[in-house]
Design a protein around this motif. Structure first.
Motif, PDB file in Angstrom:
ATOM      1  N   UNK A 117       0.858  -1.188   0.000  1.00 21.86           N
ATOM      2  CA  UNK A 117       0.000   0.000   0.000  1.00 21.86           C
ATOM      3  C   UNK A 117       0.890   1.232   0.000  1.00 21.86           C
ATOM      4  N   UNK A 118       0.260   2.389  -0.164  1.00 26.39           N
ATOM      5  CA  UNK A 118       0.968   3.658  -0.065  1.00 26.39           C
ATOM      6  C   UNK A 118       0.810   4.154   1.368  1.00 26.39           C
ATOM      7  N   UNK A 119       1.740   3.758   2.211  1.00 21.36           N
ATOM      8  CA  UNK A 119       1.656   4.120   3.622  1.00 21.36           C
ATOM      9  C   UNK A 119       1.632   5.645   3.797  1.00 21.36           C
ATOM     10  N   UNK A 123      -2.253   0.454   6.578  1.00 23.50           N
ATOM     11  CA  UNK A 123      -1.383  -0.378   7.391  1.00 23.50           C
ATOM     12  C   UNK A 123      -2.154  -1.643   7.765  1.00 23.50           C
ATOM     13  N   UNK A 124      -1.432  -2.731   8.040  1.00 26.75           N
ATOM     14  CA  UNK A 124      -2.116  -3.917   8.516  1.00 26.75           C
ATOM     15  C   UNK A 124      -2.142  -5.069   7.537  1.00 26.75           C
ATOM     16  N   UNK A 125      -3.043  -6.032   7.804  1.00 28.11           N
ATOM     17  CA  UNK A 125      -2.963  -7.363   7.212  1.00 28.11           C
ATOM     18  C   UNK A 125      -3.530  -7.490   5.806  1.00 28.11           C
ATOM     19  N   UNK A 126      -4.491  -6.650   5.420  1.00 23.06           N
ATOM     20  CA  UNK A 126      -5.194  -6.871   4.148  1.00 23.06           C
ATOM     21  C   UNK A 126      -5.253  -5.598   3.308  1.00 23.06           C
ATOM     22  N   UNK A 198       9.897   9.857   7.410  1.00 21.71           N
ATOM     23  CA  UNK A 198       8.873   9.460   8.379  1.00 21.71           C
ATOM     24  C   UNK A 198       7.483   9.494   7.750  1.00 21.71           C
ATOM     25  N   UNK A 199       6.634   8.575   8.150  1.00 20.19           N
ATOM     26  CA  UNK A 199       5.281   8.560   7.627  1.00 20.19           C
ATOM     27  C   UNK A 199       4.491   9.760   8.163  1.00 20.19           C
ATOM     28  N   UNK A 200       3.677  10.375   7.309  1.00 16.67           N
ATOM     29  CA  UNK A 200       2.869  11.505   7.781  1.00 16.67           C
ATOM     30  C   UNK A 200       1.849  11.054   8.820  1.00 16.67           C
ATOM     31  N   UNK A 201       1.503  11.954   9.713  1.00 12.24           N
ATOM     32  CA  UNK A 201       0.513  11.648  10.751  1.00 12.24           C
ATOM     33  C   UNK A 201      -0.897  11.629  10.188  1.00 12.24           C
ATOM     34  N   UNK A 202      -1.102  12.304   9.060  1.00 14.25           N
ATOM     35  CA  UNK A 202      -2.431  12.337   8.462  1.00 14.25           C
ATOM     36  C   UNK A 202      -2.589  11.200   7.457  1.00 14.25           C
ATOM     37  N   UNK A 203      -3.827  10.723   7.337  1.00 14.56           N
ATOM     38  CA  UNK A 203      -4.132   9.680   6.357  1.00 14.56           C
ATOM     39  C   UNK A 203      -3.886   8.274   6.841  1.00 14.56           C
ATOM     40  N   UNK A 204      -3.675   8.109   8.155  1.00  6.98           N
ATOM     41  CA  UNK A 204      -3.439   6.768   8.691  1.00  6.98           C
ATOM     42  C   UNK A 204      -4.751   6.000   8.772  1.00  6.98           C
ATOM     43  N   UNK A 205      -4.775   4.786   8.259  1.00  9.30           N
ATOM     44  CA  UNK A 205      -5.899   3.879   8.513  1.00  9.30           C
ATOM     45  C   UNK A 205      -5.400   2.442   8.448  1.00  9.30           C
ATOM     46  N   UNK A 206      -6.259   1.514   8.859  1.00 10.08           N
ATOM     47  CA  UNK A 206      -5.828   0.133   9.038  1.00 10.08           C
ATOM     48  C   UNK A 206      -6.625  -0.829   8.166  1.00 10.08           C
TER      49      UNK A 206
END
Length: 320
Positions: A117-119, A123-126, A198-206
């Motif tokens: 994915x484009x971190x 993030x995560x398993x699928x 470093x990964x940005x703090x915005x746009x994080x999902x799982x």
């Protein structure tokens, strides 16, 4: 470089083969323990283990790498095996075990992850499934320097890939697997020169692991959402609906479908039309035109072939 490779499914095997072809020495493979599979439920080695055995690469299959966990004897044995490998770096792709800090600190150049994915998105398993399910139009591969978090490490290299309107998880998986192999080879060629972003703090999902319970199709949802889910859950777990037949109910699997405007007023789950072009079913918004279906024990069939053996009529309900 001398590399340890940690991975389990086909996605990881493709990357490992690319590293081998590029001239890197894979001195040790970590993969999940053999799992029962197939009709006989016999223990089957992972694709990564199969490749390693074919290329005479030592394999380790610890149940855990946590020295203070449930299987400390596995972790202790794995630790000695990793130390003996004297690798420059560890490459990780869809391994399935969390790497504790002692593993992350062991190789001189650390542990690099190939993430689909484009971190920090997915993030995560699928990540492949969830990107299609969400209607994303772009994804890719991120080569990441691993840390103790879940896919939270610094990004070293990013490659993008379009998600096509017809992509299933199976199809997109194969493209991303090839891209992942190319990306890790490129990254290792210039590893010391790559900036750590470093990964940005915005746009994080799982991207939570796919659960079989998600297979049951809810006609109250929109046709657009359901069409995406059908593509996202191909090949696993496949979207399902109940079908009443003589003698009871069987479960249909739906493999291809197109969202359309609803042509008539009908309750969600009601067949509004069925012909060689597709089985059209009313949804909460719009209608879903089913073009590939499968009965239990049968093959995937086009709508035309399916209807020859299992007629569906307007007004019939595909609900429990």
């Amino acid at each position: 470089m001398r590399l340890i490779f940690a991975g389990t499914p086909e996605f990881a095997k493709v990357a490992m083969a690319a590293l081998h072809a590029a001239g890197h020495e894979i001195v040790l493979v970590l993969t999940q323990p053999d799992r029962p599979a197939g009709r006989g439920m016999k223990l089957q080695p992972s694709p990564v283990k199969q490749w390693a055995l074919e290329h005479q690469v030592p394999v380790s299959q610890p149940r855990s790498l946590r020295l203070d966990g449930k299987y400390p004897e596995d972790a202790a044995a794995a630790r000695q095996t990793l130390l003996d490998a004297k690798a420059d770096a560890m490459i990780v792709a869809a391994y399935g075990l969390i790497l504790p800090q002692w593993v992350l600190d062991l190789p001189p150049k650390g542990c690099l992850n190939i993430h689909a994915s484009l971190l920090p998105r997915w993030r995560g398993a699928a990540p492949i499934h969830r990107a299609i399910e969400a209607g994303d139009t772009q994804t890719g591969i991120t080569i990441m320097q691993m840390d103790a978090g879940l896919d939270t490490g610094d990004m070293l290299l990013v490659r993008t890939e379009a998600i096509l309107p017809t992509d299933t998880t199976a199809v997109l998986h194969d493209r991303l697997a090839e891209l992942g192999g190319q990306a890790i080879v490129q990254a290792l060629a210039v590893l010391d020169a790559l900036p750590h972003q470093p990964q940005p703090a915005e746009g994080v999902n799982y991207a939570h692991k796919i659960d079989k319970a998600e297979a049951a199709l809810d006609w109250a949802l929109s046709a657009e959402v359901l069409a995406r889910r059908i593509r996202a859950f191909d090949p696993f777990p496949g979207m399902t609906v109940p079908l009443t037949v003589a003698g009871g109910t069987e479960t249909l699997k739906l493999w291809q479908a197109v969202a359309e405007p609803l042509q008539t007023v009908a309750d969600p789950g009601t067949v509004v039309q069925a012909d060689a072009k597709g089985v059209r079913v009313a949804c909460g918004q719009g209608q879903l035109c089913l073009t590939q279906l499968q009965r239990p024990g049968g093959k995937r069939l086009s709508a035309a072939d399916f209807l020859h053996g299992c007629p569906l009529l307007p007004g019939q309900r595909l609900v429990a």
